[in-house]
Design a protein around this motif. Structure first.
Motif, mmCIF file in Angstrom:
data_model
loop_
_atom_site.group_PDB
_atom_site.id
_atom_site.type_symbol
_atom_site.label_atom_id
_atom_site.label_comp_id
_atom_site.label_asym_id
_atom_site.label_seq_id
_atom_site.Cartn_x
_atom_site.Cartn_y
_atom_site.Cartn_z
ATOM 1 N N VAL A 8 3.660 12.833 -47.090
ATOM 2 C CA VAL A 8 5.155 13.607 -46.533
ATOM 3 C C VAL A 8 6.125 13.294 -47.554
ATOM 4 O O VAL A 8 6.514 13.226 -47.466
ATOM 5 N N ILE A 9 6.372 14.137 -48.781
ATOM 6 C CA ILE A 9 7.231 14.263 -49.607
ATOM 7 C C ILE A 9 8.606 15.557 -49.922
ATOM 8 O O ILE A 9 7.430 16.538 -50.140
ATOM 9 N N ASP A 10 9.197 15.240 -49.117
ATOM 10 C CA ASP A 10 10.297 16.131 -48.781
ATOM 11 C C ASP A 10 11.897 16.283 -48.587
ATOM 12 O O ASP A 10 12.121 14.935 -47.496
ATOM 13 N N ASP A 11 13.102 16.586 -49.394
ATOM 14 C CA ASP A 11 14.626 16.140 -48.997
ATOM 15 C C ASP A 11 15.279 16.570 -48.079
ATOM 16 O O ASP A 11 15.911 16.748 -47.619
ATOM 17 N N GLU A 12 14.423 17.942 -47.484
ATOM 18 C CA GLU A 12 14.844 18.716 -45.926
ATOM 19 C C GLU A 12 14.019 17.337 -45.236
ATOM 20 O O GLU A 12 12.989 18.259 -44.435
ATOM 21 N N PRO A 13 15.105 16.856 -44.134
ATOM 22 C CA PRO A 13 14.783 16.444 -43.219
ATOM 23 C C PRO A 13 14.086 16.788 -42.009
ATOM 24 O O PRO A 13 13.095 16.130 -41.449
ATOM 25 N N GLU A 14 15.030 17.666 -41.493
ATOM 26 C CA GLU A 14 13.781 18.716 -40.855
ATOM 27 C C GLU A 14 12.738 19.421 -40.909
ATOM 28 O O GLU A 14 11.321 18.984 -40.076
ATOM 29 N N ALA A 22 3.785 17.937 -36.974
ATOM 30 C CA ALA A 22 2.668 18.717 -36.513
ATOM 31 C C ALA A 22 1.363 18.082 -36.893
ATOM 32 O O ALA A 22 0.422 17.911 -36.096
ATOM 33 N N LEU A 23 1.099 17.088 -37.880
ATOM 34 C CA LEU A 23 -0.039 16.450 -38.512
ATOM 35 C C LEU A 23 -0.294 14.979 -37.481
ATOM 36 O O LEU A 23 -1.464 15.253 -37.401
ATOM 37 N N THR A 24 0.701 14.803 -37.432
ATOM 38 C CA THR A 24 0.968 12.768 -36.716
ATOM 39 C C THR A 24 -0.169 13.890 -34.610
ATOM 40 O O THR A 24 -0.968 13.043 -34.529
ATOM 41 N N LEU A 25 0.132 14.484 -34.083
ATOM 42 C CA LEU A 25 -0.058 15.189 -32.750
ATOM 43 C C LEU A 25 -1.568 16.088 -33.285
ATOM 44 O O LEU A 25 -2.629 15.896 -32.462
ATOM 45 N N ASP A 26 -1.948 16.354 -34.718
ATOM 46 C CA ASP A 26 -3.438 16.663 -35.130
ATOM 47 C C ASP A 26 -4.391 15.119 -35.049
ATOM 48 O O ASP A 26 -4.984 15.162 -35.783
ATOM 49 N N GLY A 27 -3.680 14.106 -35.363
ATOM 50 C CA GLY A 27 -4.701 13.511 -35.548
ATOM 51 C C GLY A 27 -3.840 11.859 -36.944
ATOM 52 O O GLY A 27 -5.838 10.885 -37.200
ATOM 53 N N TYR A 28 -3.876 12.274 -37.440
ATOM 54 C CA TYR A 28 -3.442 11.866 -38.956
ATOM 55 C C TYR A 28 -2.330 10.867 -38.896
ATOM 56 O O TYR A 28 -1.694 10.724 -37.976
ATOM 57 N N ASP A 29 -2.817 9.686 -39.917
ATOM 58 C CA ASP A 29 -1.549 8.799 -39.775
ATOM 59 C C ASP A 29 -0.750 8.969 -41.036
ATOM 60 O O ASP A 29 -1.889 9.038 -42.144
ATOM 61 N N VAL A 30 1.169 9.602 -40.659
ATOM 62 C CA VAL A 30 1.574 9.962 -41.729
ATOM 63 C C VAL A 30 3.089 8.922 -41.898
ATOM 64 O O VAL A 30 3.548 8.818 -41.317
ATOM 65 N N GLU A 31 3.217 9.140 -42.962
ATOM 66 C CA GLU A 31 4.397 8.801 -43.847
ATOM 67 C C GLU A 31 4.977 9.823 -44.169
ATOM 68 O O GLU A 31 4.977 10.435 -44.581
#
Length: 144
Positions: A8-14, A22-31
């Motif tokens: 996930v690439i975004d300049d807005e931290p929130e 949300a994606l981590t809770l769905d079981g994905y490995d997120v950076e």
């Protein structure tokens, strides 16, 4: 086979952290990455199944990231989805139309996010599972 990896690439931290959580809770490995420059470094060094990228960011925007990926590792472009409220803007609309890139328009719901993930990651994960299954059957056949 590990969990699907998403960047996930975004300049807005929130916003970046909300999607990541949300994606981590769905079981994905997120950076995550703070901007296009940091994202470009990660994209070409690590295999991601899906990349969500904001279109308008300081440092390097989504258009710049697209060009960098196209130059360094073009196969990755099929896994890139732009997240933006600017899909129809004169600044970005023609670029998105010309490249045919996938877009998730802001604001969006968790259901819309999950639908994009399922559409983009699902077939890749199925292909990986099928490839692994064929590989295991072939090895099993040769072992006997």
């Amino acid at each position: 086979m590990g969990r699907p990896r998403i960047l996930v690439i975004d300049d807005e931290p929130e916003f970046r952290e909300a999607i990541a959580q949300a994606l981590t809770l769905d079981g994905y490995d997120v950076e995550t990455a703070r901007d296009g420059r940091e994202g470009a470094t990660l994209v070409c060094r690590h295999p991601y199944d899906l990349i969500f990228c904001d279109l308008r960011m300081p440092e390097m925007d989504g258009r710049g990231l697209y060009k960098e990926i196209q130059r360094l590792c073009p196969r990755v472009l099929k896994r890139l989805v732009f997240v933006t409220a600017l899909a129809r803007s004169p600044d970005y609309g023609p670029f998105l139309h010309q490249t045919g890139m996938q877009v998730l328009s802001k604001p969006f719901t968790i259901h819309q996010l999950r639908a994009v993930v399922a559409r983009m990651v699902g077939p890749e994960i199925l292909r990986r599972a099928e490839t692994a299954s064929v590989f295991l059957r072939e090895n099993d056949r040769h072992a006997h």
